[in-house]
Design a protein around this motif. Structure first.
Motif, PDB file in Angstrom:
ATOM      1  N   GLN A 292     -13.421 -20.348  11.331  1.00  0.00           N
ATOM      2  CA  GLN A 292     -12.372 -19.621  10.644  1.00  0.00           C
ATOM      3  C   GLN A 292     -11.320 -19.141  11.636  1.00  0.00           C
ATOM      4  OE1 GLN A 292     -13.637 -17.361   6.888  1.00  0.00           O
ATOM      5  NE2 GLN A 292     -15.289 -16.915   8.308  1.00  0.00           N
ATOM      6  N   MET A 293     -10.065 -19.361  11.271  1.00  0.00           N
ATOM      7  CA  MET A 293      -8.929 -18.920  12.071  1.00  0.00           C
ATOM      8  C   MET A 293      -8.143 -17.897  11.267  1.00  0.00           C
ATOM      9  SD  MET A 293      -7.934 -22.778  13.303  1.00  0.00           S
ATOM     10  CE  MET A 293      -8.921 -23.531  11.994  1.00  0.00           C
ATOM     11  N   PHE A 294      -7.607 -16.880  11.942  1.00  0.00           N
ATOM     12  CA  PHE A 294      -6.873 -15.817  11.272  1.00  0.00           C
ATOM     13  C   PHE A 294      -5.575 -15.541  12.017  1.00  0.00           C
ATOM     14  CE2 PHE A 294     -11.395 -15.041  10.646  1.00  0.00           C
ATOM     15  CZ  PHE A 294     -11.491 -14.803   9.279  1.00  0.00           C
ATOM     16  N   GLY A 295      -4.593 -15.037  11.282  1.00  0.00           N
ATOM     17  CA  GLY A 295      -3.346 -14.651  11.921  1.00  0.00           C
ATOM     18  C   GLY A 295      -2.378 -14.043  10.928  1.00  0.00           C
TER      19      GLY A 295
ATOM     20  N   VAL B 215       0.838  -1.192   0.000  1.00  0.00           N
ATOM     21  CA  VAL B 215       0.000   0.000   0.000  1.00  0.00           C
ATOM     22  C   VAL B 215       0.876   1.247   0.000  1.00  0.00           C
ATOM     23  CG1 VAL B 215      -1.842   1.240   1.199  1.00  0.00           C
ATOM     24  CG2 VAL B 215      -1.757  -1.261   1.282  1.00  0.00           C
ATOM     25  N   LEU B 216       0.517   2.193  -0.857  1.00  0.00           N
ATOM     26  CA  LEU B 216       1.213   3.478  -0.922  1.00  0.00           C
ATOM     27  C   LEU B 216       0.177   4.585  -0.848  1.00  0.00           C
ATOM     28  CD1 LEU B 216       4.082   4.714  -3.159  1.00  0.00           C
ATOM     29  CD2 LEU B 216       1.876   5.857  -3.355  1.00  0.00           C
ATOM     30  N   LEU B 217       0.461   5.617  -0.058  1.00  0.00           N
ATOM     31  CA  LEU B 217      -0.374   6.809   0.009  1.00  0.00           C
ATOM     32  C   LEU B 217       0.524   8.015  -0.172  1.00  0.00           C
ATOM     33  CD1 LEU B 217      -3.316   7.785   0.555  1.00  0.00           C
ATOM     34  CD2 LEU B 217      -2.604   8.182   2.916  1.00  0.00           C
ATOM     35  N   HIS B 218       0.253   8.785  -1.242  1.00  0.00           N
ATOM     36  CA  HIS B 218       1.167   9.869  -1.612  1.00  0.00           C
ATOM     37  C   HIS B 218       0.373  11.163  -1.754  1.00  0.00           C
ATOM     38  CE1 HIS B 218       4.661  11.309  -4.401  1.00  0.00           C
ATOM     39  NE2 HIS B 218       4.518  12.038  -3.303  1.00  0.00           N
ATOM     40  N   ARG B 219       0.473  12.027  -0.771  1.00  0.00           N
ATOM     41  CA  ARG B 219      -0.120  13.360  -0.836  1.00  0.00           C
ATOM     42  C   ARG B 219       0.873  14.281  -1.537  1.00  0.00           C
ATOM     43  NH1 ARG B 219      -3.499  16.658   2.362  1.00  0.00           N
ATOM     44  NH2 ARG B 219      -3.795  18.594   1.170  1.00  0.00           N
ATOM     45  N   ALA B 220       0.367  15.089  -2.449  1.00  0.00           N
ATOM     46  CA  ALA B 220       1.232  16.027  -3.161  1.00  0.00           C
ATOM     47  C   ALA B 220       1.959  16.914  -2.159  1.00  0.00           C
ATOM     48  CB  ALA B 220       0.397  16.880  -4.111  1.00  0.00           C
ATOM     49  N   GLY B 221       3.267  17.041  -2.335  1.00  0.00           N
ATOM     50  CA  GLY B 221       4.071  17.866  -1.444  1.00  0.00           C
ATOM     51  C   GLY B 221       4.561  17.152  -0.208  1.00  0.00           C
ATOM     52  N   CYS B 222       4.256  15.859  -0.066  1.00  0.00           N
ATOM     53  CA  CYS B 222       4.695  15.079   1.101  1.00  0.00           C
ATOM     54  C   CYS B 222       5.439  13.832   0.638  1.00  0.00           C
ATOM     55  CB  CYS B 222       3.497  14.653   1.958  1.00  0.00           C
ATOM     56  SG  CYS B 222       2.499  15.994   2.598  1.00  0.00           S
ATOM     57  N   GLU B 223       6.267  13.302   1.510  1.00  0.00           N
ATOM     58  CA  GLU B 223       6.891  12.027   1.227  1.00  0.00           C
ATOM     59  C   GLU B 223       5.824  10.925   1.273  1.00  0.00           C
ATOM     60  OE1 GLU B 223      10.090  11.139   0.433  1.00  0.00           O
ATOM     61  OE2 GLU B 223      10.327  13.303   0.144  1.00  0.00           O
ATOM     62  N   PRO B 224       5.865   9.953   0.343  1.00  0.00           N
ATOM     63  CA  PRO B 224       4.835   8.900   0.351  1.00  0.00           C
ATOM     64  C   PRO B 224       4.958   7.983   1.564  1.00  0.00           C
ATOM     65  CG  PRO B 224       6.487   8.462  -1.344  1.00  0.00           C
ATOM     66  CD  PRO B 224       6.788   9.823  -0.802  1.00  0.00           C
ATOM     67  N   LEU B 225       3.800   7.558   2.068  1.00  0.00           N
ATOM     68  CA  LEU B 225       3.736   6.530   3.098  1.00  0.00           C
ATOM     69  C   LEU B 225       3.619   5.176   2.405  1.00  0.00           C
ATOM     70  CD1 LEU B 225       1.103   8.113   5.513  1.00  0.00           C
ATOM     71  CD2 LEU B 225       3.570   8.003   5.892  1.00  0.00           C
ATOM     72  N   GLN B 226       4.326   4.155   2.918  1.00  0.00           N
ATOM     73  CA  GLN B 226       4.277   2.824   2.308  1.00  0.00           C
ATOM     74  C   GLN B 226       4.340   1.752   3.392  1.00  0.00           C
ATOM     75  OE1 GLN B 226       6.725   2.250  -1.378  1.00  0.00           O
ATOM     76  NE2 GLN B 226       7.643   4.190  -0.755  1.00  0.00           N
ATOM     77  N   HIS B 227       3.615   0.673   3.173  1.00  0.00           N
ATOM     78  CA  HIS B 227       3.798  -0.519   3.999  1.00  0.00           C
ATOM     79  C   HIS B 227       3.321  -1.742   3.228  1.00  0.00           C
ATOM     80  CE1 HIS B 227      -0.494   0.162   5.211  1.00  0.00           C
ATOM     81  NE2 HIS B 227      -0.517  -1.153   5.145  1.00  0.00           N
ATOM     82  N   THR B 228       3.827  -2.894   3.645  1.00  0.00           N
ATOM     83  CA  THR B 228       3.410  -4.178   3.100  1.00  0.00           C
ATOM     84  C   THR B 228       2.858  -5.007   4.256  1.00  0.00           C
ATOM     85  OG1 THR B 228       5.086  -4.153   1.367  1.00  0.00           O
ATOM     86  CG2 THR B 228       4.144  -6.287   1.931  1.00  0.00           C
ATOM     87  N   THR B 229       1.666  -5.535   4.077  1.00  0.00           N
ATOM     88  CA  THR B 229       1.048  -6.298   5.145  1.00  0.00           C
ATOM     89  C   THR B 229       0.222  -7.428   4.555  1.00  0.00           C
ATOM     90  OG1 THR B 229      -0.230  -6.110   7.196  1.00  0.00           O
ATOM     91  CG2 THR B 229      -1.074  -4.915   5.289  1.00  0.00           C
ATOM     92  N   GLY B 230      -0.284  -8.300   5.422  1.00  0.00           N
ATOM     93  CA  GLY B 230      -1.086  -9.415   4.933  1.00  0.00           C
ATOM     94  C   GLY B 230      -1.691 -10.194   6.077  1.00  0.00           C
ATOM     95  N   THR B 231      -2.555 -11.134   5.730  1.00  0.00           N
ATOM     96  CA  THR B 231      -3.192 -11.978   6.729  1.00  0.00           C
ATOM     97  C   THR B 231      -3.396 -13.373   6.170  1.00  0.00           C
ATOM     98  OG1 THR B 231      -5.086 -12.163   8.230  1.00  0.00           O
ATOM     99  CG2 THR B 231      -5.549 -11.360   6.031  1.00  0.00           C
ATOM    100  N   PHE B 232      -3.382 -14.356   7.067  1.00  0.00           N
ATOM    101  CA  PHE B 232      -3.627 -15.744   6.690  1.00  0.00           C
ATOM    102  C   PHE B 232      -4.951 -16.184   7.288  1.00  0.00           C
ATOM    103  CE2 PHE B 232      -3.105 -20.353   7.764  1.00  0.00           C
ATOM    104  CZ  PHE B 232      -3.179 -20.828   6.463  1.00  0.00           C
ATOM    105  N   GLN B 233      -5.772 -16.798   6.480  1.00  0.00           N
ATOM    106  CA  GLN B 233      -7.091 -17.267   6.904  1.00  0.00           C
ATOM    107  C   GLN B 233      -7.209 -18.755   6.633  1.00  0.00           C
ATOM    108  OE1 GLN B 233     -10.515 -15.004   5.442  1.00  0.00           O
ATOM    109  NE2 GLN B 233     -11.609 -16.910   5.049  1.00  0.00           N
ATOM    110  N   LEU B 234      -7.652 -19.499   7.641  1.00  0.00           N
ATOM    111  CA  LEU B 234      -7.868 -20.939   7.498  1.00  0.00           C
ATOM    112  C   LEU B 234      -9.289 -21.254   7.925  1.00  0.00           C
ATOM    113  CD1 LEU B 234      -6.707 -23.752   6.860  1.00  0.00           C
ATOM    114  CD2 LEU B 234      -6.063 -23.926   9.284  1.00  0.00           C
ATOM    115  N   GLN B 235     -10.066 -21.749   6.978  1.00  0.00           N
ATOM    116  CA  GLN B 235     -11.438 -22.142   7.281  1.00  0.00           C
ATOM    117  C   GLN B 235     -11.532 -23.661   7.312  1.00  0.00           C
ATOM    118  OE1 GLN B 235     -14.685 -22.039   4.339  1.00  0.00           O
ATOM    119  NE2 GLN B 235     -15.839 -20.778   5.789  1.00  0.00           N
ATOM    120  N   ALA B 236     -12.028 -24.174   8.437  1.00  0.00           N
ATOM    121  CA  ALA B 236     -12.238 -25.616   8.579  1.00  0.00           C
ATOM    122  C   ALA B 236     -13.725 -25.901   8.428  1.00  0.00           C
ATOM    123  CB  ALA B 236     -11.737 -26.087   9.945  1.00  0.00           C
TER     124      ALA B 236
END
Length: 434
Positions: A176-179, A140-161
Motif C-alpha cells: 500500500q502506498m499513501f500520499g 471538518v468543522l469544530l465549533h465551540r460555543a462562544g468561539c469562531e469555528p475552526l475549519q479545514h479540508t484535507t484528504g489522502t490518496f491510497q493505492l494498493q497493489a
C-alpha cells in the motif's frame, strides 16, 4: 456546515449548557483496475455531527448520522451526561482567533488518473496486477460555543497493489502506498514500485530454498510498520493511566536503540493526511516520544491530559462516525538515525522479510508477537531466492532496542485517520523459523 453548529450551540445555551460541535462531510472515491480495465468504481458521501455538552459539572455526548441540525441531539447529550454522572468540567475556551478555512489536500480520481491506473495493470502474461485506488476527502468543522469555528479540508490518496506471479508455485505480494498527491503516488508506482513488486512476486513464485541459512536480517518497512502498531498503545497516555502500558513510569529511560526517534507530526512533509489540529481543536504540534532512544513522553487527548495534570499533545481523534475522541496518533514516524543501506554486507547472506501474513499470537500490552511472513534470501553475489513461508517471533519493545540500522525507505500502515511509518530495519531481535 456552520448553520447546524450555530443551531446546536444556541439550543444547548437555551438549556443552560456549554457545548462544542464537530462536523465532518466525508467523500470517498474507489476504483479497482485489472488487466488494463476498470473492474469496479464506487463513490460515497457521508456526514456526521458530534455534540459535546457540559452542564452541572458533567459531560454528555451524542452523535447524529447523517448529521445536521436536530434539537433532540442536545437533549440526548444532556441525558447521557446525567446518566454518566462523573465530574468533567468544561475545558477553557480558546483565546486565540480561528485562522479560517484551510485547504490542505484534495485528492481526486479524475479520468486521466483512471487511464493511468488501467494502463499500469496491463502487465506480462505470467503476472496479474490488480490496483485498488482510493481518494478520501473530508471537510471538518469544530465549533465551540462562544468561539469562531475552526475549519479545514484535507484528504489522502491510497493505492494498493496486489501482484500475483505464476511459476512452479504462485507468488503473491501486496503493498500500500499513501500520499496527499495522486500524481506523486502514481509517479512513484510507475518509476519503481510496481517493477520491484513484480520482480519480488516472481521470486516468491519459485521453489523455496531447501535450507534456511542467513547471516543478517532486514525487516522491510511494510512488515515493521505492522509490527510497530503493536507498540503504539503503550505510547498513549490513556494506556498509562489505565495500567496497560509497560512504559509507565519509565520516562527518561533508554528503551530504544541509540539514534532512534519517534515523533507524531500530522503536518510533516511526508504525512499523507495533513491535519492542523485534532478533533478537539488542539493544535497538532509534533510531540517527541523517543529521542535518541530515550522515552520523552506520551500521546494525550484533552481528557487524559487533564487527568494527568499536563496538556494535550493534539492526539484526540474521533472514529469514522464521530465517536467520542480517543488517544490516537496522526502520523507517527519511527526514524532511526544511522543508515546501513538496503544491501547485504560484503560476503554475507541477507534474509529480507518482505510480507507479513497475519498475526498468530500478538499482545498489545506485553508486545509479544508471532506472525507468519514471506522472505527472500539475498546471497553475496546479489542473487535472490525464495525463503518460503517463515515465522517471526519476538517482542516489539525488545525489537526497538535492537535496531542496528535502516534502509531509508519509509513504509506506512493505516488505521482510519492514524498512520504509522517505519523504514526497513536491520535487527538481531527476532526468532525466525520455517
Amino acid at each position: 456546515m456552520s448553520e447546524a453548529s450555530d443551531f446546536l450551540n444556541a439550543t444547548a445555551a437555551d438549556r443552560g449548557a456549554d457545548s462544542e460541535v464537530w462536523e465532518n462531510a466525508h467523500e470517498t472515491d474507489e476504483l479497482v483496475c485489472r488487466e488494463g480495465a476498470v473492474e469496479r468504481r464506487v463513490a460515497t458521501a457521508t456526514t456526521a455531527t458530534a455534540l459535546t455538552v457540559w452542564k452541572d459539572g458533567g459531560e454528555g455526548y451524542a452523535v447524529h448520522i447523517p448529521g445536521g441540525a436536530d434539537a433532540s441531539l442536545v437533549d440526548t447529550a444532556l441525558a447521557v451526561g446525567r446518566s454518566l454522572g462523573f465530574a468533567a468540567p468544561a475545558p477553557a475556551r480558546r483565546t486565540v482567533p480561528a485562522t479560517g478555512p484551510r485547504l490542505l489536500a484534495d485528492p481526486r480520481l479524475v479520468e486521466t488518473v483512471t487511464r493511468r491506473l488501467a494502463k499500469l495493470t496491463a502487465g506480462p502474461a505470467d503476472v496479474d496486477v490488480e490496483l485498488r485506488a482510493r481518494a478520501d476527502r473530508s471537510r471538518v468543522l469544530l465549533h465551540r460555543a462562544g468561539c469562531e469555528p475552526l475549519q479545514h479540508t484535507t484528504g489522502t490518496f491510497q493505492l494498493q497493489a496486489r501482484i500475483t506471479a505464476k511459476d512452479r508455485r504462485v507468488g503473491f505480494i501486496a503493498h500500500q502506498m499513501f500520499g496527499r498527491s495522486v500524481d506523486a503516488v502514481l509517479e512513484d508506482a510507475e518509476r519503481a514500485e510496481l517493477d520491484e513488486l513484480t520482480a519480488l512476486a516472481r521470486v516468491l513464485a519459485r521453489e523455496p530454498v531447501p535450507r534456511l541459512s542467513h547471516d543478517d536480517v532486514l525487516v522491510d518497512g511494510r512488515v515493521m510498520a505492522k509490527l510497530f502498531m503493536l507498540a503504539v498503545p503503550a505510547f498513549q497516555l490513556d494506556s498509562v493511566l489505565e495500567g496497560r502500558s509497560p512504559l509507565a513510569g519509565r520516562t527518561g529511560e533508554r528503551i530504544g536503540s541509540a539514534g532512534l526517534s519517534l515523533v507524531d507530526d500530522p503536518m510533516a512533509a511526508d504525512s499523507p493526511l495533513p491535519t492542523p489540529w485534532d478533533d478537539e481543536g488542539t493544535a497538532c504540534h509534533p510531540p517527541t516520544l523517543l529521542e535518541d532512544g530515550v522515552l520523552r513522553g506520551f500521546l494525550s487527548s484533552r481528557r487524559t491530559a487533564a487527568e494527568a495534570g499536563t496538556v494535550s499533545t493534539g492526539s484526540g481523534r474521533r472514529g469514522p462516525s464521530g465517536e467520542m475522541p480517543t488517544v490516537q496518533p496522526g502520523f507517527l514516524a519511527l526514524r532511526p538515525a544511522t543508515s546501513l543501506g538496503d544491501a547485504p554486507l560484503d560476503g554475507r547472506t541477507l534474509l529480507k522479510v518482505v510480507q507479513a501474513n497475519g498475526a498468530h499470537t500478538s499482545n498489545a500490552i506485553t508486545g509479544d508477537f508471532s506472525i507468519g511472513a514471506n522472505a527472500v534470501l539475498i546471497t553475496p553475489d546479489g542473487a535472490q531466492h525464495n525463503a518460503g513461508n517463515i515465522t517471526l517471533a519476538g517482542n516489539v519493545f525488545e525489537l526497538l532496542a535492537r535496531i542496528d540500522g535502516h534502509d531509508g525507505r519509509m513504509r506506512l500502515n493505516r488505521s482510519h485517520t492514524s498512520f504509522v511509518a517505519s523504514p526497513g530495519v536491520w535487527t538481531s531481535g527476532l526468532t525466525i523459523g520455517r
